[in-house]
Design a protein around this motif. Structure first.
Motif, short mmCIF file in Angstrom:
data_model
loop_
_atom_site.label_atom_id
_atom_site.label_comp_id
_atom_site.label_asym_id
_atom_site.label_seq_id
_atom_site.Cartn_x
_atom_site.Cartn_y
_atom_site.Cartn_z
N LEU A 1 31.54 38.38 -3.51
CA LEU A 1 30.35 39.42 -4.16
C LEU A 1 30.70 39.40 -5.62
CD1 LEU A 1 30.89 42.23 -1.68
CD2 LEU A 1 29.18 40.49 -1.49
N GLN A 2 29.74 39.91 -6.34
CA GLN A 2 29.59 39.85 -7.86
C GLN A 2 28.92 41.09 -8.44
OE1 GLN A 2 26.76 36.32 -8.08
NE2 GLN A 2 26.28 37.41 -9.80
N GLU A 3 29.01 41.22 -9.71
CA GLU A 3 28.67 42.64 -10.26
C GLU A 3 26.86 42.64 -10.18
OE1 GLU A 3 28.56 45.56 -11.26
OE2 GLU A 3 30.45 45.02 -11.99
N GLU A 4 26.47 43.61 -10.08
CA GLU A 4 25.03 43.82 -9.86
C GLU A 4 24.40 44.53 -11.18
OE1 GLU A 4 21.49 43.26 -9.26
OE2 GLU A 4 22.62 42.74 -7.74
N SER A 5 23.05 44.39 -11.41
CA SER A 5 22.52 45.27 -12.42
C SER A 5 22.72 46.68 -12.34
CB SER A 5 21.00 44.90 -12.30
OG SER A 5 20.24 45.61 -13.18
N GLY A 6 23.12 47.36 -13.41
CA GLY A 6 23.17 48.81 -13.38
C GLY A 6 21.76 49.57 -13.17
N ARG A 7 20.73 48.88 -13.70
CA ARG A 7 19.54 49.53 -13.70
C ARG A 7 18.82 49.33 -12.35
NH1 ARG A 7 14.24 47.75 -17.63
NH2 ARG A 7 12.85 48.69 -16.48
N ILE A 8 19.10 48.65 -11.43
CA ILE A 8 18.38 48.37 -10.40
C ILE A 8 18.37 49.28 -9.47
CG2 ILE A 8 20.16 47.28 -9.18
CD1 ILE A 8 16.55 45.93 -9.22
N GLY A 9 19.49 50.20 -9.35
CA GLY A 9 19.40 51.53 -8.53
C GLY A 9 18.21 52.30 -8.98
N PHE A 10 18.15 52.66 -10.07
CA PHE A 10 17.10 53.50 -10.57
C PHE A 10 15.79 52.97 -10.44
CE2 PHE A 10 14.12 54.58 -13.90
CZ PHE A 10 14.23 55.90 -14.03
N ASP A 11 15.43 51.48 -10.54
CA ASP A 11 14.17 50.93 -10.17
C ASP A 11 14.04 51.01 -8.69
OD1 ASP A 11 14.00 50.33 -12.85
OD2 ASP A 11 14.24 48.03 -12.60
N ALA A 12 15.08 51.00 -7.94
CA ALA A 12 14.81 51.05 -6.41
C ALA A 12 14.32 52.27 -5.97
CB ALA A 12 16.16 50.56 -5.75
N VAL A 13 14.63 53.44 -6.67
CA VAL A 13 13.87 54.45 -6.43
C VAL A 13 12.80 54.99 -6.93
CG1 VAL A 13 14.65 57.10 -6.61
CG2 VAL A 13 16.51 55.50 -6.11
N PHE A 14 12.51 54.45 -8.27
CA PHE A 14 11.18 55.07 -8.77
C PHE A 14 10.39 53.70 -8.97
CE2 PHE A 14 14.63 57.91 -10.21
CZ PHE A 14 13.91 59.05 -10.11
N SER A 15 10.21 52.81 -8.19
CA SER A 15 9.55 51.60 -8.37
C SER A 15 8.04 51.84 -7.87
CB SER A 15 9.94 50.38 -7.40
OG SER A 15 10.28 50.62 -6.05
N PHE A 16 7.78 52.92 -7.01
CA PHE A 16 6.24 53.47 -6.63
C PHE A 16 5.62 52.30 -5.80
CE2 PHE A 16 7.17 55.81 -10.39
CZ PHE A 16 7.17 57.20 -9.75
N PRO A 17 6.07 51.91 -4.75
CA PRO A 17 5.31 50.74 -3.77
C PRO A 17 4.02 51.24 -3.46
CG PRO A 17 6.80 52.19 -2.51
CD PRO A 17 7.26 52.72 -3.75
N ARG A 18 3.23 50.17 -3.27
CA ARG A 18 1.68 50.50 -2.75
C ARG A 18 1.62 49.43 -1.58
NH1 ARG A 18 2.40 49.72 -8.44
NH2 ARG A 18 1.43 51.26 -9.67
N PRO A 19 1.97 50.18 -0.40
CA PRO A 19 1.77 49.25 0.80
C PRO A 19 0.53 48.84 1.28
CG PRO A 19 3.25 51.22 1.02
CD PRO A 19 2.76 51.47 -0.24
N LYS A 20 -0.41 49.68 0.59
CA LYS A 20 -1.85 49.39 0.72
C LYS A 20 -2.27 47.87 0.29
CE LYS A 20 -3.77 53.60 1.96
NZ LYS A 20 -4.67 54.90 1.45
N ARG A 21 -1.52 47.54 -0.66
CA ARG A 21 -1.82 46.19 -1.39
C ARG A 21 -1.26 45.05 -0.71
NH1 ARG A 21 -1.06 46.88 -8.19
NH2 ARG A 21 -2.58 48.66 -8.34
N VAL A 22 -0.47 45.51 0.36
CA VAL A 22 0.30 44.13 0.93
C VAL A 22 -0.47 43.81 2.15
CG1 VAL A 22 2.22 43.57 2.07
CG2 VAL A 22 2.48 44.82 0.02
N ARG A 23 -1.22 42.58 2.17
CA ARG A 23 -2.07 42.25 3.50
C ARG A 23 -1.24 41.35 4.38
NH1 ARG A 23 -7.16 43.82 2.44
NH2 ARG A 23 -7.23 45.19 0.90
#
Length: 272
Positions: free
Chosen positions: A188-210
């Motif tokens: 295993l290796q170090e991960e981005s410190g920002r990615i946890g924030f992005d994972a919560v606040f990325s605002f997914p748009r399921p209707k765009r996924v076909r």
């Protein structure tokens, strides 16, 4: 026998592990995306060979700053958008649009990619989902409240996942041999410190996924809750399927072949 894996760089200098080739039965490549703290190696342990042996072109990419992939900025500041760009860039370099297969955080990368790109199909293994990610994070806080204080102070999360004890708790079931847990924890290796924030606040748009999706979860997942996997599946209009005696790292667990076989069957039913 399929050719041995090879590692090469595609723009922007991404590590790729490449196995097999397309066939008449399986004319579309499979592109695998790893989760947090991992890299392309996690797919090469079992999955790439499994699918190459069955006539697929199976490719795994290491996101920037992971494995041997380069990054032009510090890993700690790499964002979800950066990871989606990596997937988009490499997928565009393939001869045909690939089936995209993501594990954990890689599942979120796949979902964000599919908001703007078409794919023949998508597969999510133990995926994270922004709103449900909060519940997963709270589980970690309850178990190890001091971890988050240390991560906030140091910007480093690897020490809290890469011991055999912590790796088993988060990634592996009680059925995984201790020797394997120790080996994988050391990789295993170090991960981005920002990615946890992005994972919560990325605002997914399921209707765009076909794209048609298969969502798979693990009954002994110490990282992503069952509710989180179910929430992801519901958001995209499908039912999640769960595997007993399986930990979060479904591609590395002793029962990995049952997961791979389910993906193979699902793709075959779609002519892929």
């Amino acid at each position: 026998m399929p050719e041995r894996p090879k590692t090469y760089c595609a723009r922007p200098q991404l590590e790729v592990i490449d196995r097999g080739r397309v066939s008449e039965s399986h004319p579309v490549p499979l592109l695998f995306v790893h989760g947090a703290w991992h890299a392309a190696w996690c797919w090469d342990e079992h999955f790439l060979g499994f699918f190459a042996d069955r006539g697929y072109h199976a490719v795994a990419v290491s996101l920037r700053g992971h494995g041997r992939s380069m990054t032009s900025k510090p890993l700690r500041s790499c964002s979800l958008d950066d990871y989606v760009e990596d997937l988009s860039v490499f997928a565009a370099d393939l001869p045909r649009r690939p089936v995209v297969i993501g594990h954990s955080m890689g599942g979120l990368v796949v979902l964000k990619y599919l908001e703007s790109q078409q794919a023949p199909a998508g597969v999510l293994l133990a995926p994270t989902y922004p709103l449900a990610y909060l519940g997963t994070g709270l589980r970690w806080v309850r178990r190890h409240p001091w971890h988050f204080a240390r991560i906030a102070a140091t910007g480093k999360s690897l020490p809290f996942v890469n011991t055999a004890e912590l790796a088993r708790e988060r990634f592996f079931s009680p059925h995984t041999p201790e020797s394997r847990v120790r080996d994988y924890a050391a990789r295993l290796q170090e991960e981005s410190g920002r990615i946890g924030f992005d994972a919560v606040f990325s605002f997914p748009r399921p209707k765009r996924v076909r794209t048609s999706l298969l969502v798979l979860g693990a009954c002994d997942d110490g990282s992503v809750t069952r509710r989180a996997v179910q929430a992801t599946a519901r958001a995209y209009g499908v039912e999640a399927e769960f595997f007993a005696d399986m930990g979060h790292d479904m591609m590395l667990e002793p029962g990995w072949a049952t997961v791979a076989e389910r993906v193979h069957t699902w793709l075959g039913a779609r002519g892929l």
